[in-house]
Design a protein around this motif. Structure first.
Motif, mmCIF file in Angstrom:
data_model
loop_
_atom_site.group_PDB
_atom_site.id
_atom_site.type_symbol
_atom_site.label_atom_id
_atom_site.label_comp_id
_atom_site.label_asym_id
_atom_site.label_seq_id
_atom_site.Cartn_x
_atom_site.Cartn_y
_atom_site.Cartn_z
ATOM 1 N N PHE A 161 9.921 -26.702 -20.420
ATOM 2 C CA PHE A 161 9.203 -26.211 -21.598
ATOM 3 C C PHE A 161 7.814 -25.710 -21.226
ATOM 4 C CE2 PHE A 161 6.628 -27.247 -25.482
ATOM 5 C CZ PHE A 161 7.113 -26.195 -26.247
ATOM 6 N N ILE A 162 7.167 -26.390 -20.322
ATOM 7 C CA ILE A 162 5.831 -25.966 -19.876
ATOM 8 C C ILE A 162 5.905 -24.642 -19.135
ATOM 9 C CG2 ILE A 162 3.913 -26.550 -18.341
ATOM 10 C CD1 ILE A 162 4.524 -29.507 -18.994
ATOM 11 N N GLU A 163 6.905 -24.507 -18.262
ATOM 12 C CA GLU A 163 7.004 -23.298 -17.449
ATOM 13 C C GLU A 163 7.517 -22.102 -18.245
ATOM 14 O OE1 GLU A 163 9.474 -24.389 -14.227
ATOM 15 O OE2 GLU A 163 8.026 -25.806 -13.372
ATOM 16 N N SER A 164 8.191 -22.356 -19.359
ATOM 17 C CA SER A 164 8.616 -21.244 -20.202
ATOM 18 C C SER A 164 7.402 -20.651 -20.896
ATOM 19 C CB SER A 164 9.646 -21.709 -21.240
ATOM 20 O OG SER A 164 9.027 -22.539 -22.202
ATOM 21 N N GLU A 165 7.588 -19.492 -21.499
ATOM 22 C CA GLU A 165 6.464 -18.789 -22.111
ATOM 23 C C GLU A 165 6.483 -18.901 -23.630
ATOM 24 O OE1 GLU A 165 6.707 -14.835 -20.686
ATOM 25 O OE2 GLU A 165 6.319 -15.373 -18.599
ATOM 26 N N TYR A 166 7.216 -19.898 -24.146
ATOM 27 C CA TYR A 166 7.354 -20.011 -25.595
ATOM 28 C C TYR A 166 6.928 -21.400 -26.038
ATOM 29 C CZ TYR A 166 10.201 -16.082 -24.281
ATOM 30 O OH TYR A 166 10.636 -14.910 -23.725
ATOM 31 N N HIS A 167 5.645 -21.706 -25.830
ATOM 32 C CA HIS A 167 5.141 -23.050 -26.058
ATOM 33 C C HIS A 167 5.091 -23.425 -27.533
ATOM 34 C CE1 HIS A 167 2.921 -22.457 -21.969
ATOM 35 N NE2 HIS A 167 4.208 -22.697 -21.823
ATOM 36 N N GLU A 168 5.228 -22.453 -28.421
ATOM 37 C CA GLU A 168 5.187 -22.757 -29.845
ATOM 38 C C GLU A 168 6.580 -22.986 -30.420
ATOM 39 O OE1 GLU A 168 3.021 -19.802 -31.918
ATOM 40 O OE2 GLU A 168 1.295 -19.861 -30.571
ATOM 41 N N HIS A 169 7.582 -23.025 -29.564
ATOM 42 C CA HIS A 169 8.954 -23.068 -30.062
ATOM 43 C C HIS A 169 9.748 -24.219 -29.474
ATOM 44 C CE1 HIS A 169 8.213 -19.375 -32.098
ATOM 45 N NE2 HIS A 169 7.945 -18.747 -30.992
ATOM 46 N N ALA A 170 9.151 -25.386 -29.460
ATOM 47 C CA ALA A 170 9.879 -26.564 -28.995
ATOM 48 C C ALA A 170 11.045 -26.878 -29.918
ATOM 49 C CB ALA A 170 8.929 -27.759 -28.927
ATOM 50 N N ALA A 171 10.918 -26.535 -31.204
ATOM 51 C CA ALA A 171 12.009 -26.799 -32.154
ATOM 52 C C ALA A 171 13.272 -26.056 -31.750
ATOM 53 C CB ALA A 171 11.585 -26.402 -33.566
#
Length: 1130
Positions: free
Chosen positions: A456-466
């Motif tokens: 999740f950290i390495e992905s570029e979508y930190h606002e989309h954990a849901a």
């Protein structure tokens, strides 16, 4: 085997004599000897002339063909077979047994019944009689059936809808399978039954009638699958017999049974003959039907071929599982139609799941893996979902599997909005990450959570954990619902890395929401109603969450109270509790007091809106009247508000006296922030905040000593105070209503004066907040230009306020973004944030126009920028224009004309030509927004042209011709005029411009009225053809099937569009799914696969229906979509 040779599309083994297909069947001596009665009724293997080169039919024969109708020797044929399959109520095995008995009595009558069964399944009313079967070639029979086919409807049984046809296809397939199983011991090797039947089916499969082609292909392919299954059994029996024979021969001489050996050798020879016969049947069907129909123009036929090819590969791998047959499945991965691509992927899944097949798939995998990877971004979501599942099988089953780079192309799909695709990618991600873990390790769950957090950290979508949690919910639900483990990781003394903590908290809170609500994120489609079992599980999980987090949450808040992101995320947890649990025991009430204390302390520590909003949500939920402990929560909130109000009052006194220091300013700003957030959720009018805030605002405007940290929350408090006052007025009696309304209107007037002054200050935060507040209060309290409106709508904004708001829109909304921003990533984020703020401001201003607070002509300041800022605000402006037409179509058209007039009058002399071209472009865009129903827009367009002519004629009496060039702009709207309006405007034009009738611009406008438009470049091309040509040329990035063979004998109806596709198909650059950016994985789609330099080609599909839709993969937006206009205008 050489790769190019293995997957070359040149079918050298297909030998067809001319255009005629001859079905050859090897006849053994055994069968010749066993055939009885051949002299009485000599039968020949029937020949099918594909090109129609067969013996001619005499007129006498033509007249006699239908004389028997549906009767042969007084008996109705084929009806009971067809009805048994159609109704589905009969036992097909019994029906087939009855037919086999009849065939043994009279084989010609039996084959006729089978043939007519196929004809009826095709929906044809014609019947093949005994006389036709005896005297005519198959091509002539098919030609006769074609003439009797019902052309009134395009429907036929295989494509019919309704309850009676629901299981028709399955019934036909079952019938064919049972027929072959019933004939596998004797009649399958008959030189008459299946040879004649397959020959006729081959001819029907090549028919121009789609119903014949579709039905016969289905029957033939299923017939082939059944024969392949029998061939596999015969091969196994032959091997067993040979082994037993060799064992018998290896015995000592005294123990050998000579009779047994001779019997086994005889059986072995018979099985070899059966193998040869079956091989001949399979070869005939493959070359006569499959080779031609796998590239048929009908996608359903191509899908049938791919489905049955998978059956052949699995059932008889010794004969079919080789690269010569696998290549057809690989080629059709490039098919234009999603159904065919889906069937190919499903076929490959069933192959890769078998360990025994993996070694034979190595060459195929290396050849088509890149194409399969491209298909994860297929425009059809079902294809993309199954492709991800296929890639998981390839990774798990093959030795080399997928490289890290290839796996990285799949991972970002967990954030896709299509839930099926996201879940498939989630399973791929989870199993890939877990493949490196020890299954027996006690810390496996800890490792899984750490790996997911790192991803999740390495992905570029930190606002989309849901979205990540929802994608992993089905496969990793056990780890994601391990609340004890996650909280223990967060509370342990040693702790984890700060960034990992933030990711873990975000994932945990999203998992809490998913478990308590049992619904995916909003943009992922889900059935609306939960089942009883799902509701029960949801309630159980919510109780478990409540029981665990009630004692743990205060500890978590205490540890992370200083971190804005972490604490605002943790404060979402109580919203998913069963809050009534707090009143069940004294111990839990202590936890409630501890939670209230923590939340109030956090509010006093922070000034960030995200934290304050989260705290207020929790406190308001706890203060709900439905809970018995609400009094305890109300006391805590009241104490917080009292202390905050007291602190604010003391600081405000210092500020108003001019003796405030920095601590006083900071304390006042902090207190006012808390009060502003509470004002949005609770009625604080009793604390008279408006008077204090107005004094603060007034002093800031008068002294020009503006502190934005004070002014912004003061504006918020004031506007919410007015809204709460309005809400109370609506609930009061009419007698008190007038007095209260008068008081509120006075306060509103003062507030608008202050906000108007704030629109010109230098601080952008104050300026933007003042504009938003003005839009909100005018929408609620503003008097309508027409009509009465609600009782609150009594405030009339003056002209100076309207002009100030219009100037704000022009100066600060329709302005180019600041390019001098530090840092590339920060610059992009700031630009996006600024754009969203501008869109919010523009939509607020447009609402005032749409709801009648401002007159329609105020829209001219917005329409001027429709072309220049189309990318950023085009949807808002277009929706405003559309709504204005509903209010008054004539006034809307006049507003458009006024907008163009204002732009024309404001031209600069040194840039006149350039600006005139821009105005014409704007006029062209605005003209396209008028309805295509020309009768509905007659009056609006006429009013627009009349206003334009009037404007162009201004100054004409004084000899001023400057405005005449406006007629060229006006001509952009002429193409939608009807003939009566054209004549009326032409007469008006000649009357008004009689003195300058030969002027260039007058002639241009007159020509547009007489010809419909100045230019008609597409006049000869029908609109339907233009659309098709455009769709073809615009979709060259995704060709249907890249041709690997050049078919010489093209169909007559091969369209011009498909020729265009072929001529440009190799000029398209290759798109690869592998790029450094994760975003590129989700925005790239390529249905092509080969460079133009490759030697081998793929089969072309002669004709097919085009598809308009493109890539269907979308990401959850991090900033809202520009197309969600309901959020802007409602």
């Amino acid at each position: 085997m050489d790769e190019s040779a293995a997957y070359s599309s040149e079918d050298e083994d297909v030998s067809l004599t001319g255009s005629d297909f001859e079905f050859h069947l090897t006849t053994s001596k055994r069968k010749l000897n066993s055939t009885q009665g051949a002299a009485e009724s000599p039968k020949r293997v029937r020949h099918l002339s594909v090109s129609g080169s067969s013996q001619s039919q005499t007129p006498e024969e033509s007249r006699g063909l239908g004389s028997h109708g549906a009767q042969t020797e007084g008996r109705i044929t084929a009806c009971h077979l067809y009805e048994a399959v159609r109704s589905g109520r009969s036992a097909l095995l019994t029906v087939i047994d009855d037919w086999l008995e009849e065939y043994r009595r009279d084989r010609e009558a039996g084959i006729l019944e089978l043939i007519n069964f196929v004809v009826q399944c095709s929906g044809c009313k014609g019947v093949v009689t005994r006389e036709m079967f005896s005297r005519l070639q198959n091509a002539d029979i098919i030609s006769h059936l074609t003439t009797e086919f019902n052309e009134d409807s395009v429907s036929y049984p295989l494509v019919s809808v309704g309850s009676q046809w629901r299981h028709f296809r399955e019934g036909v397939c079952e019938f064919v399978s049972l027929l072959v199983r019933g004939c596998r011991n004797s009649l399958l090797y008959d030189d008459f039954l299946f040879s004649s039947f397959i020959a006729l089916l081959t001819g029907l499969a090549d028919s121009q009638v789609r119903a014949f082609r579709h039905t016969s292909t289905l029957i033939t392919m299923r017939l082939m699958s059944s024969i392949v299954s029998v061939a596999a059994e015969v091969t196994a029996q032959a091997l067993m017999t040979r082994r037993r024979c060799e064992l018998e021969k290896n015995k000592p001489v005294e123990h050998r049974a000579i009779d047994r050996i001779e019997e086994l050798e005889s059986s072995y020879r018979e099985l070899l003959e059966h193998q040869e016969d079956l091989r001949s049947l399979m070869n005939g069907i493959f070359k006569g039907v499959f080779i031609h129909r796998y590239r048929d123009r009908v996608p359903e036929i191509r899908a049938i071929c791919m489905e049955e090819m998978g059956v052949w590969l699995r059932e008889n791998p010794a004969s079919f599982f080789n690269d010569e047959h696998l290549k057809y499945v690989g080629w059709m991965l490039h098919d234009k139609q999603a159904a065919v691509r889906l069937q190919c992927v499903l076929t490959l899944q069933k192959l890769y799941v078998e360990k025994d097949f993996i070694s034979r798939l190595e060459l195929f995998t290396s050849r088509f893996k890149e194409r399969i990877l491209c298909m994860i971004l297929d425009k059809d979501s079902d294809v993309a979902v199954e492709t991800v599942k296929l890639l998981l099988l390839i990774k798990q089953q093959t030795d080399e599997g997928l490289s890290e780079e290839e796996c990285a192309a799949v991972y970002p799909l967990v954030f896709a909005t299509h839930r099926g695709l996201a879940c498939a990618a989630g399973r791929f991600l989870y199993l890939t990450l877990c493949s490196v873990l020890d299954e027996r390790s006690d810390k496996r769950s800890v490792s899984v959570l750490r790996l997911l957090a790192h991803f999740f950290i390495e992905s570029e979508y930190h606002e989309h954990a849901a979205y990540l949690v929802d994608s992993l919910w089905d496969v990793a639900g056990e780890e994601l619902k391990d609340w004890e483990l996650m909280t223990s990781l967060l509370l342990q003394e040693s702790g984890v890395e700060d960034e990992l903590e933030s990711a873990l908290i975000d994932i945990m809170m999203c998992a809490v929401r998913q478990a308590s609500e049992a619904t995916p994120p909003s943009s992922r489609v889900q059935r609306k109603n939960l089942t009883a079992r799902e509701k029960r599980l949801q309630a159980q999980e919510r109780r478990r969450i409540t029981n665990h987090f009630i004692p743990q949450l205060p500890q978590l808040l205490a540890k992370f109270s200083a971190d804005v992101g972490k604490v605002s995320c943790l404060l979402r947890a109580p919203l998913y509790f069963q809050l009534e649990v707090y009143s069940t025991s004294g111990r839990l009430e202590k936890c409630l007091d501890l939670l209230l204390s923590q939340v109030c302390d956090i509010m006093l520590k922070h000034r960030e809106d995200s934290v304050l909003d989260a705290c207020v949500r929790v406190l308001c939920a706890l203060c709900s009247d439905c809970y018995s402990f609400c009094g305890r929560a109300e006391r805590a909130v009241s104490q917080l508000l009292d202390s905050t109000m007291e602190k604010f009052s003391s600081n405000l006194a210092e500020i108003l006296q001019g003796s405030a220091d920095e601590d006083d300013l900071y304390g006042a700003a902090s207190s006012l922030n808390i009060l502003a957030v509470f004002s949005s959720a609770r009625d604080l009018t009793g604390r008279n905040l408006f008077e204090f805030c107005f004094q603060l605002l007034k002093m800031g405007i008068e002294t020009r000593e503006i502190n934005e940290k004070l002014m912004v929350p003061a504006l918020k408090c004031s506007v919410f105070h007015l809204f709460w006052e309005g809400a109370k007025i609506m609930q009061q009696t009419p007698a008190r209503d007038k007095a209260e309304l008068k008081r509120v209107m006075k306060a509103l007037h003062l507030f608008c004066v202050v906000c108007q002054s704030c629109l010109s200050v230098a601080q952008s935060l104050i300026r933007n907040q003042a504009f938003v507040c003005l839009c909100d209060v005018l929408l609620v309290f503003g008097k309508l230009c027409e009509g009465d409106g609600s009782p609150l709508q009594r405030f009339s904004p003056d002209d100076s306020l309207k002009a100030e708001m219009a100037s704000f829109i022009i100066d600060y909304v329709f302005s180019e973004p600041d390019e001098d921003l530090p840092g590339e990533e920060e610059c992009e984020e700031m630009k996006m944030s600024a754009l969203l703020q501008k869109r919010n401001q523009l939509s607020g201003y447009c609402k005032l126009i749409i709801y009648g607070v401002l007159e329609l002509r105020a829209a001219t300041d917005v329409l001027k920028y429709y072309s220049k800022f189309y990318r950023d605000f085009g949807d808002i402006i277009k929706e405003t224009l559309s709504k204005s037409k509903m209010i008054s179509s004539v006034e809307s058209a006049r507003t458009v004309c006024l907008c163009l007039q204002q732009l024309f009058s404001g031209q600069e002399q040194d840039r006149r030509d350039e600006e005139l071209a821009e105005i014409r472009l704007l006029a062209k865009k605005l003209a396209m927004n008028f309805s295509i129903n020309l009768r509905l827009i007659r009056k609006p367009l006429l009013a627009l042209h009349q206003d334009g002519i009037c404007f162009a004629s201004q100054g004409l009496d004084e000899g001023d011709l400057m405005n005449l060039s406006f007629l060229e702009i006006l001509s952009e709207f002429s193409f939608k005029l009807l003939q009566p309006e054209r004549k009326q405007l032409s007469m008006s034009l000649r009357r008004v411009f009689a003195s300058v009738i030969n002027n260039e611009f007058v002639r241009i406008y007159e020509r547009s009225l007489t010809s419909g438009s100045k230019e008609t470049p597409a006049a000869e091309t029908p609109s339907r053809k233009r659309r098709r040509t455009h769709s073809l040329t615009s979709s060259l990035e995704t060709p249907a099937v890249t041709s690997h063979t050049h078919r010489v004998d093209m169909d007559d109806d091969f369209t011009e569009g498909s020729v265009l596709r072929k001529s440009v198909i190799h000029s398209r650059p290759q798109s690869s799914p592998f790029s450094p950016s994760i975003q590129s994985h989700l925005s790239t789609l390529s249905l092509g696969h080969e460079d133009a330099s490759e030697d081998e080609e793929e089969p072309e599909i002669e004709d097919y229906d085009d598809e308009d839709s493109e890539l269907g993969i979308t990401l959850p937006s991090t900033h809202g979509s520009t197309s969600f206009l309901e959020d802007l205008f409602e």
